[in-house]
Design a protein around this motif. Sequence first.
Motif, PDB file in Angstrom:
ATOM      1  N   GLN A 171     -13.846  41.108 -39.738  1.00 35.53           N
ATOM      2  CA  GLN A 171     -14.892  40.101 -39.593  1.00 35.53           C
ATOM      3  C   GLN A 171     -14.226  38.796 -39.171  1.00 35.53           C
ATOM      4  N   PHE A 172     -14.930  38.034 -38.339  1.00 38.55           N
ATOM      5  CA  PHE A 172     -14.356  36.783 -37.837  1.00 38.55           C
ATOM      6  C   PHE A 172     -15.220  35.615 -38.265  1.00 38.55           C
ATOM      7  N   GLU A 173     -14.522  34.540 -38.505  1.00 39.37           N
ATOM      8  CA  GLU A 173     -15.172  33.337 -39.017  1.00 39.37           C
ATOM      9  C   GLU A 173     -15.821  32.566 -37.887  1.00 39.37           C
ATOM     10  N   GLN A 174     -17.020  32.161 -38.052  1.00 34.71           N
ATOM     11  CA  GLN A 174     -17.662  31.273 -37.090  1.00 34.71           C
ATOM     12  C   GLN A 174     -17.930  29.956 -37.799  1.00 34.71           C
ATOM     13  N   GLN A 175     -17.151  29.002 -37.441  1.00 37.18           N
ATOM     14  CA  GLN A 175     -17.183  27.749 -38.183  1.00 37.18           C
ATOM     15  C   GLN A 175     -17.996  26.700 -37.443  1.00 37.18           C
ATOM     16  N   CYS A 176     -18.753  25.950 -38.137  1.00 37.35           N
ATOM     17  CA  CYS A 176     -19.454  24.824 -37.549  1.00 37.35           C
ATOM     18  C   CYS A 176     -18.487  23.665 -37.442  1.00 37.35           C
ATOM     19  N   ASN A 177     -18.219  23.201 -36.202  1.00 37.41           N
ATOM     20  CA  ASN A 177     -17.283  22.100 -36.010  1.00 37.41           C
ATOM     21  C   ASN A 177     -17.969  20.775 -36.236  1.00 37.41           C
ATOM     22  N   GLN A 178     -17.146  19.778 -36.571  1.00 38.89           N
ATOM     23  CA  GLN A 178     -17.632  18.454 -36.895  1.00 38.89           C
ATOM     24  C   GLN A 178     -18.146  17.769 -35.636  1.00 38.89           C
ATOM     25  N   ASN A 179     -19.336  17.131 -35.757  1.00 36.87           N
ATOM     26  CA  ASN A 179     -19.812  16.291 -34.664  1.00 36.87           C
ATOM     27  C   ASN A 179     -18.980  15.029 -34.637  1.00 36.87           C
ATOM     28  N   LEU A 180     -18.786  14.519 -33.442  1.00 35.73           N
ATOM     29  CA  LEU A 180     -17.868  13.391 -33.298  1.00 35.73           C
ATOM     30  C   LEU A 180     -18.453  12.325 -32.394  1.00 35.73           C
ATOM     31  N   ALA A 181     -18.320  11.086 -32.835  1.00 37.89           N
ATOM     32  CA  ALA A 181     -18.645   9.937 -31.985  1.00 37.89           C
ATOM     33  C   ALA A 181     -17.339   9.211 -31.709  1.00 37.89           C
ATOM     34  N   LEU A 182     -16.921   9.229 -30.467  1.00 37.94           N
ATOM     35  CA  LEU A 182     -15.648   8.606 -30.077  1.00 37.94           C
ATOM     36  C   LEU A 182     -15.955   7.373 -29.237  1.00 37.94           C
ATOM     37  N   LEU A 183     -15.610   6.218 -29.775  1.00 38.66           N
ATOM     38  CA  LEU A 183     -15.867   4.964 -29.060  1.00 38.66           C
ATOM     39  C   LEU A 183     -14.532   4.407 -28.571  1.00 38.66           C
ATOM     40  N   VAL A 184     -14.440   4.165 -27.288  1.00 38.04           N
ATOM     41  CA  VAL A 184     -13.182   3.728 -26.682  1.00 38.04           C
ATOM     42  C   VAL A 184     -13.326   2.282 -26.218  1.00 38.04           C
ATOM     43  N   ASP A 185     -12.466   1.430 -26.735  1.00 38.88           N
ATOM     44  CA  ASP A 185     -12.491   0.014 -26.370  1.00 38.88           C
ATOM     45  C   ASP A 185     -11.350  -0.259 -25.387  1.00 38.88           C
ATOM     46  N   LEU A 186     -11.708  -0.524 -24.140  1.00 37.03           N
ATOM     47  CA  LEU A 186     -10.690  -0.741 -23.102  1.00 37.03           C
ATOM     48  C   LEU A 186     -10.517  -2.237 -22.844  1.00 37.03           C
ATOM     49  N   TRP A 187     -10.222  -2.941 -23.931  1.00 31.71           N
ATOM     50  CA  TRP A 187      -9.973  -4.365 -23.758  1.00 31.71           C
ATOM     51  C   TRP A 187      -8.522  -4.576 -23.372  1.00 31.71           C
ATOM     52  N   THR A 188      -8.290  -5.508 -22.470  1.00 35.00           N
ATOM     53  CA  THR A 188      -6.925  -5.810 -22.060  1.00 35.00           C
ATOM     54  C   THR A 188      -6.757  -7.327 -22.014  1.00 35.00           C
TER      55      THR A 188
ATOM     56  N   ARG B 286     -13.573  24.121 -27.676  1.00 36.57           N
ATOM     57  CA  ARG B 286     -13.911  24.790 -28.944  1.00 36.57           C
ATOM     58  C   ARG B 286     -15.393  25.082 -29.021  1.00 36.57           C
ATOM     59  N   GLY B 287     -16.197  24.104 -28.601  1.00 37.82           N
ATOM     60  CA  GLY B 287     -17.645  24.255 -28.657  1.00 37.82           C
ATOM     61  C   GLY B 287     -18.169  24.105 -30.075  1.00 37.82           C
ATOM     62  N   GLY B 288     -19.486  24.216 -30.187  1.00 37.35           N
ATOM     63  CA  GLY B 288     -20.105  24.222 -31.505  1.00 37.35           C
ATOM     64  C   GLY B 288     -20.256  22.859 -32.134  1.00 37.35           C
ATOM     65  N   SER B 289     -20.248  21.786 -31.376  1.00 36.23           N
ATOM     66  CA  SER B 289     -20.405  20.463 -31.973  1.00 36.23           C
ATOM     67  C   SER B 289     -21.127  19.548 -30.998  1.00 36.23           C
ATOM     68  N   GLN B 290     -21.584  18.446 -31.534  1.00 41.04           N
ATOM     69  CA  GLN B 290     -22.225  17.410 -30.725  1.00 41.04           C
ATOM     70  C   GLN B 290     -21.209  16.290 -30.517  1.00 41.04           C
ATOM     71  N   ILE B 291     -21.182  15.789 -29.323  1.00 42.54           N
ATOM     72  CA  ILE B 291     -20.195  14.740 -28.990  1.00 42.54           C
ATOM     73  C   ILE B 291     -20.934  13.527 -28.456  1.00 42.54           C
ATOM     74  N   LEU B 292     -20.494  12.367 -28.901  1.00 45.23           N
ATOM     75  CA  LEU B 292     -20.967  11.105 -28.333  1.00 45.23           C
ATOM     76  C   LEU B 292     -19.723  10.330 -27.909  1.00 45.23           C
ATOM     77  N   LEU B 293     -19.636  10.018 -26.642  1.00 41.96           N
ATOM     78  CA  LEU B 293     -18.504   9.231 -26.152  1.00 41.96           C
ATOM     79  C   LEU B 293     -19.046   7.910 -25.635  1.00 41.96           C
ATOM     80  N   GLY B 294     -18.480   6.817 -26.139  1.00 40.49           N
ATOM     81  CA  GLY B 294     -18.855   5.493 -25.656  1.00 40.49           C
ATOM     82  C   GLY B 294     -17.620   4.775 -25.146  1.00 40.49           C
ATOM     83  N   ILE B 295     -17.771   4.086 -24.028  1.00 43.13           N
ATOM     84  CA  ILE B 295     -16.633   3.375 -23.439  1.00 43.13           C
ATOM     85  C   ILE B 295     -17.035   1.939 -23.188  1.00 43.13           C
ATOM     86  N   ALA B 296     -16.205   1.017 -23.681  1.00 40.79           N
ATOM     87  CA  ALA B 296     -16.417  -0.412 -23.446  1.00 40.79           C
ATOM     88  C   ALA B 296     -15.293  -0.897 -22.533  1.00 40.79           C
ATOM     89  N   GLY B 297     -15.625  -1.032 -21.237  1.00 43.86           N
ATOM     90  CA  GLY B 297     -14.632  -1.535 -20.296  1.00 43.86           C
ATOM     91  C   GLY B 297     -15.292  -2.587 -19.449  1.00 43.86           C
TER      92      GLY B 297
END
Lengths: 399, 219
Positions: free
Chosen positions: A243-260, A289-300
């Motif tokens: 039997q194989f494990e089907q794991q629910c992956n963590q949803n992730l919100a990744l916010l990237v700040d491109l300040w220079t 991997r799949g199985g998760s919701q992703i939110l990517l935000g970029i501030a540039g």
Amino acid sequence: MALGVTMLQKNQFAVSREGMFYLFVMFFVMSGAFLREINLLLMLMGMMIGIFVFNWFAVTTTLNRLAVQRKLPERICVGDLLIVELSLTNGRSRTDSWAVTLEDQIRRLESDSEESSQVVHVMATHVRAGETHRLTCRGRLMQRGHYEFGPIRISTRFPLGLLRRSIQTDCVDRLVVYPQVGQLTRRWNQLVQSQRVGSRQTRHRYGFVEGDFYGLRDWRSGDSRHWIHWRTSAKRGSLKVCQFEQQCNQNLALLVDLWTPSVMNSTETDPCERAISFAATVIEDMCHRGGSQILLGIAGKQVRCVWGPASTGLMYEVMDYLAGAASSHVDRLPELVSQATERMTPGMRIVILGTRPVDLSDTERFSDLWNNPHKRNIAGQVVSIDVTNVEDREYFYFE
Amino acid sequence: MASDPGHYPCVTHMPLERLLQVHVAALVAMGALLLGMEQQSTILPLLAMASALISVFLTDFWRIIRLNTIVANIAGIVAVLVCLSDFFEYDHKQQQLFSVANLLVYLQLVLLFQEKNNRLYGHLLVLSLLQVVVASALGLELRFGVLLVVYMFVALAALILFFFHRELSKYGRAVVTNSDGVELLAKPMSQLEESGLQPTATYADMARALTPVGLLKSR
């Protein structure tokens, strides 16, 4: 793979530097021949004119009915080997083409300066009538971005180099160079894995989709024969399957700040590039991997959010945007946080990836966050990673 | 037939630059011969022909004798001084013209024994053409006209070879030869290479597509 086909246009004739010198000598001979009435000089002048006319005829016919096609991938990563294939087809049935030069332009669309454009020259020595000659050029593009290839200029100076005829085609293609992808460490995986927080529990389910090994059970009708664990089956006397494990992956919100900062030391490596590569690596890993919701935000230069279920399509969309993302001197992180929190789902892991330390407790800077009671709760769940700090090496590194 | 490499084996297997060196040497010899015919002189044409033949082997093929820049410049200056002294010695305009033409020959002799590059090939061709122009201004004989036609065809072949040599050098991928005589790509595809694209074909790759018969006769 992008295929650019051409229509020939913009015909140009020019006398080369050698041709100008040749014409000068010919004029000198001609004037001497007519002024002094010397027959041999007239004869020599006639020969020189004949050679010049022969060159003109050759350059005129060599480029007739030639078609150019370009093949290149639609997307690559920074540092990947890029092979561009140019095919030159001679549509004539009788005469061959010699010494045809193809001049291809490569321009990075995000760059304003002309230094970012490059011209590549390749030459087809001999293209037989009715045949196609393939030329390749190779290299690496070390800057991410959107590149435009073309137009291609076909030219020849065959056979003497006195005249040049060139034709510009409208063969244009686009290539996206994704940011360099690195490796995530175990510490990062632990950060984004699902955690036991209060009443929430990790649910480990077994299912038909193969994942990590979970356990053994009796064989049932419909099970795949590949799952049969033969050793255990031999011991027990009945078929046992894994039997194989089907794991629910963590949803992730990744916010990237491109300040220079407005002024950067030339010896410093650009932290924004590291932040973009880090984000690209995370997105690629999660989409595979799949199985998760992703939110990517970029501030540039602009603030933009992309969200959706982890999938190949989302990965391409995010990578396309990361390829062209630009840094800014303006602080747009509060605006990004405000926009992103509108779209966050409960239980989402929030990570801010920045080029400087982030202090979310600054109520003045993040006023929208602290003034909204719903958004205020999020502040305590945020993990901030500063790529200029050595600590980010604990999560991400380049091979 | 047009592309059959076996039709002229001794020519098609000869590298492009070798052919160019032979043709340029032939032009130098013919130019000096044409000039010598009008000067009624045998020394200078024989000297030029002998130098052309020797330089092809000792300088171009075997690379035994190669004048460096300083020695070549000194030789050139000496040639200029000798011709200037002749120029001012003679009062007759034709003799003065011959002095100038002799300078062209002497300069060619110096260039023949230098390591050839595109610039030197160009200089040799131009000097040969100028010799022929001077000789044509003074020539009156029928055999001169016949030789001039032969010269034209040799010059045409030399120009075509020079064109291909220049183009292949310019557009072929750069190759360097190490101390063991092994050819290596000048810009290998390393990970740390600066951004950019280069053609993959080298001079030798492109030269293999050239066949003299194919140039003259297409399908």
